[in-house]
Design an enzyme around this catalytic site. Structure first.
Site, PDB file in Angstrom:
ATOM      1  CD  GLU A 108     -16.980  31.479  32.925  1.00 35.40           C
ATOM      2  OE1 GLU A 108     -17.073  32.376  33.800  1.00 35.40           O
ATOM      3  OE2 GLU A 108     -16.751  30.177  33.602  1.00 35.40           O
TER       4      GLU A 108
ATOM      5  CG  ASP B  23     -18.793  34.980  33.550  1.00 33.29           C
ATOM      6  OD1 ASP B  23     -19.144  34.264  34.597  1.00 33.29           O
ATOM      7  OD2 ASP B  23     -17.848  34.989  32.872  1.00 33.29           O
TER       8      ASP B  23
ATOM      9  CB  SER C 191     -16.936  30.010  36.494  1.00 30.41           C
ATOM     10  OG  SER C 191     -15.669  29.724  35.990  1.00 30.41           O
TER      11      SER C 191
END
Length: 602
Positions: free
Chosen positions: A300, A304, A518
């Site tokens: 994750e 990002d 996400s």
């Protein structure tokens, strides 16, 4: 069901004498829940000497005034548009009444907690104390237990009810951790995302596809999404950002998600060579780390930072790592147990005089696992960010209208109020009316990706800015569609969307495919950051809270997604259609159209 408008949070000042007799004062239940959410079970009483870090939220009597400022400075048609507030101004508008401070201080002192042992937020609206379970049980007239989560194996110390002296009830909004069982997990679709490294992403597609802006997009983008794909698809190939105009992009990390710098540099070499060698600013909050061993790399956090900072380079980036959920082992008696990441993050950022103009977060949980009081206070903190000129984006969730614990086609979703009513399960903070929530799409031409979270809040009423768009959508539904499964007058989400599948992310030295909203939130946030860059370059203010703009005129510069749905809870979920819908919102960005629009505004 408890829906509120945050416009006008109640506050009643209870007059008290100079000496408040807390000792022996009758306690009254402040907050209780029927029982732990599905998946949690009570294990054993919590050790009396185990330390808890309790956060006490004090009422904000001037919040209504702050909210009015937010609407005015966020509405492009208002004369005050862009006149964002300073830290000092928002602190004054969220500060508790002086009498509240006096009474709460006296209560804490009566339990031996002196001023020097208290930690206060910038506006004094949160007080943090560290106390053993035994003292917390005395103060709150409750019993703490260790609860275990069957699926993850996590253990936490919680209670299902707590009480306060009656005289305190109007002076304390909430105390946590008590009744909160939210895990605030990263939004990643378990249907697509393996925890182990997968074979490198390879694409054999050749040629081009006509994108929504009429330009040509590499056909390979249908099987492997890169920075180049997103710039082509969303019409920003010709735009170059600045490193010197003060614009910044912020990304958040929780739950031990670490952004690996070696992976980031490898990603830059592959997808944005100009950024190779550049770095971001790392900010640790509440003990948050950024472990750089390969084994600690987080998919994750890598996603990002790689796509967020890769798309916006050379705009300076900030990665916030917030601690708040240590690996609690009840047998090892870990020193402190919390799990309140959003309040810790908000405490920190709201104490800073300068903030990134755009911030993205890809974490959340079922709204019903978050106590109503906590949800409203965290949501109010998001309103403060908007008033200060920050555009805040959240992923909409990855389980359609459900919670992801089963096959969406057969999944049965229940309320957590003891009635076990079948109902859709909205996500939080996606359901907060003061954030911009980002759903997911797939393929070119784009359709809604089937896991895109969307629906209607059971906590927050529909804000005025989306009344027309959402009413038009509901009018299109056949009478009786999903009646009783959702709250039609609740805050509807998502607001917008972006690609959410086949993202080529470098993880532990390998390129792997990643999916989930996400992907969507940092992607959309990156294009918002570019818009802020364009406005700052011509001396205009940043966009701040986006939704009043998006629902009034911004939607005309988005690519409307009209196909797909988001199944869950044994249903097909909602459908994408012309205009706004609770799967993709108003659609995906057309950067050049948006840029022309935002540069024409004050």
């Amino acid at each position: 069901m408890r829906l509120i408008s945050l416009f006008g949070l109640p506050f009643v000042a209870a007059l008290a004498s100079a000496a408040v007799p807390f000792k022996g004062c009758q306690h009254k239940v402040k907050e209780s829940i029927h029982g732990p959410p599905r998946g949690w079970s009570r294990h054993s009483p919590a050790p009396k000497h185990h330390m808890l870090e309790l956060k006490i939220a004090l009422p904000q009597p001037k919040f209504q005034e702050l909210e009015q400022h937010l609407w005015e400075v966020s509405d492009p048609s208002h004369p005050r548009y862009g006149a964002h507030l300073s830290k000092e101004e928002t602190d004054a508008l969220t500060a508790p009444h002086p009498e509240t401070l006096d009474i709460v201080n006296e209560w804490l002192a009566s339990h031996g907690l002196a001023e020097e042992s208290l930690i206060r937020s910038s506006a004094n609206d949160w007080v943090t104390i560290r106390v053993p379970v035994g003292l917390a049980e005395e103060m709150l007239d409750t019993t703490y237990y260790i609860y275990k989560h069957a699926k993850s194996g996590e253990s936490i110390v919680r209670t299902t009810s707590y009480s306060l002296p009656e005289i305190l009830h109007n002076h304390v909004d909430l105390i946590q951790p008590t009744t909160m069982f939210a895990r605030f997990k990263a939004f990643k679709s378990t249907l697509h995302w393996g925890n182990q490294a997968q074979p490198p992403v390879l694409s054999t597609s050749t040629g081009t596809i006509t994108g929504p802006a009429g330009n040509q997009v590499d056909a390979s983008c249908n099987s492997s999404v890169t920075i180049s794909c997103l710039k082509q698809l969303y019409n920003s190939v010709a735009y170059n950002t600045s490193a010197t105009n003060g614009n910044k992009l912020g990304l958040t990390g929780y739950l031990g998600q670490y952004a690996n710098n070696m992976d980031l540099q490898q990603f830059y070499q592959l997808e944005n060579p100009s950024a190779y060698g550049s770095n971001y600013t790392f900010v640790s909050i509440n003990g948050g780390l950024n472990n750089q061993t390969y084994a600690a790399a987080g998919i994750e956090a890598n996603l990002d930072t790689q796509f967020g900072f890769g798309l916006t380079w050379p705009t300076p980036g900030t990665f916030y790592s917030t601690g708040g959920e240590p690996p609690f082992n009840p047998d090892m008696l870990t020193p402190t147990d919390t799990n309140e990441p959003y309040s810790y993050w908000l405490d920190y950022v709201l104490s800073q005089p300068m903030l990134p103009q755009t911030i993205s977060t890809s974490y959340g949980d079922d709204e019903q696992t978050v106590p109503f009081t906590y949800a409203t206070r965290v949501c109010a903190g998001m309103a403060v960010l908007g008033a200060r000129g920050v555009s805040v984006m959240f992923s909409s969730g990855d389980f359609g209208v459900g919670d992801g614990d089963a096959n969406p086609a057969t999944q049965i979703c229940y309320s957590n109020d003891g009635l076990n009513v079948t109902k859709f399960l909205p996500d939080f903070p996606a359901s907060c009316p003061y954030v911009t929530t980002v759903g997911g799409t797939v393929n070119i031409p784009e359709t809604a990706v089937f896991f895109s979270g969307g629906g209607f809040s059971n906590y927050f009423v529909r804000p005025a800015y989306q009344e027309v768009a959402v009413s038009e959508y509901l009018a299109k539904l056949a009478p009786g569609t999903y009646e009783g499964l959702y709250t039609p007058y609740g805050r509807a989400y998502p607001d917008v969307s972006a690609q959410a599948m086949h993202f080529a992310v470098v993880y532990q030295g390998q390129t792997i495919p990643v999916a989930g909203t996400s992907c969507s939130s940092p992607t959309f946030a990156s294009f918002v950051s570019m818009l802020n860059d364009a406005r700052l370059n011509v001396g205009k203010t940043p966009l701040g809270f986006l939704n009043p703009f998006l629902y009034s005129s911004g939607y005309t510069a988005l690519n409307d997604i009209t196909a797909g749905n988001n199944p869950g809870c044994g249903t097909q979920g909602f459908n994408a259609t012309t205009g706004w819908d609770p799967v993709t919102g108003f659609g995906t960005p057309d950067f050049e159209k948006l840029k022309a629009l935002v540069l024409s505004m004050p």
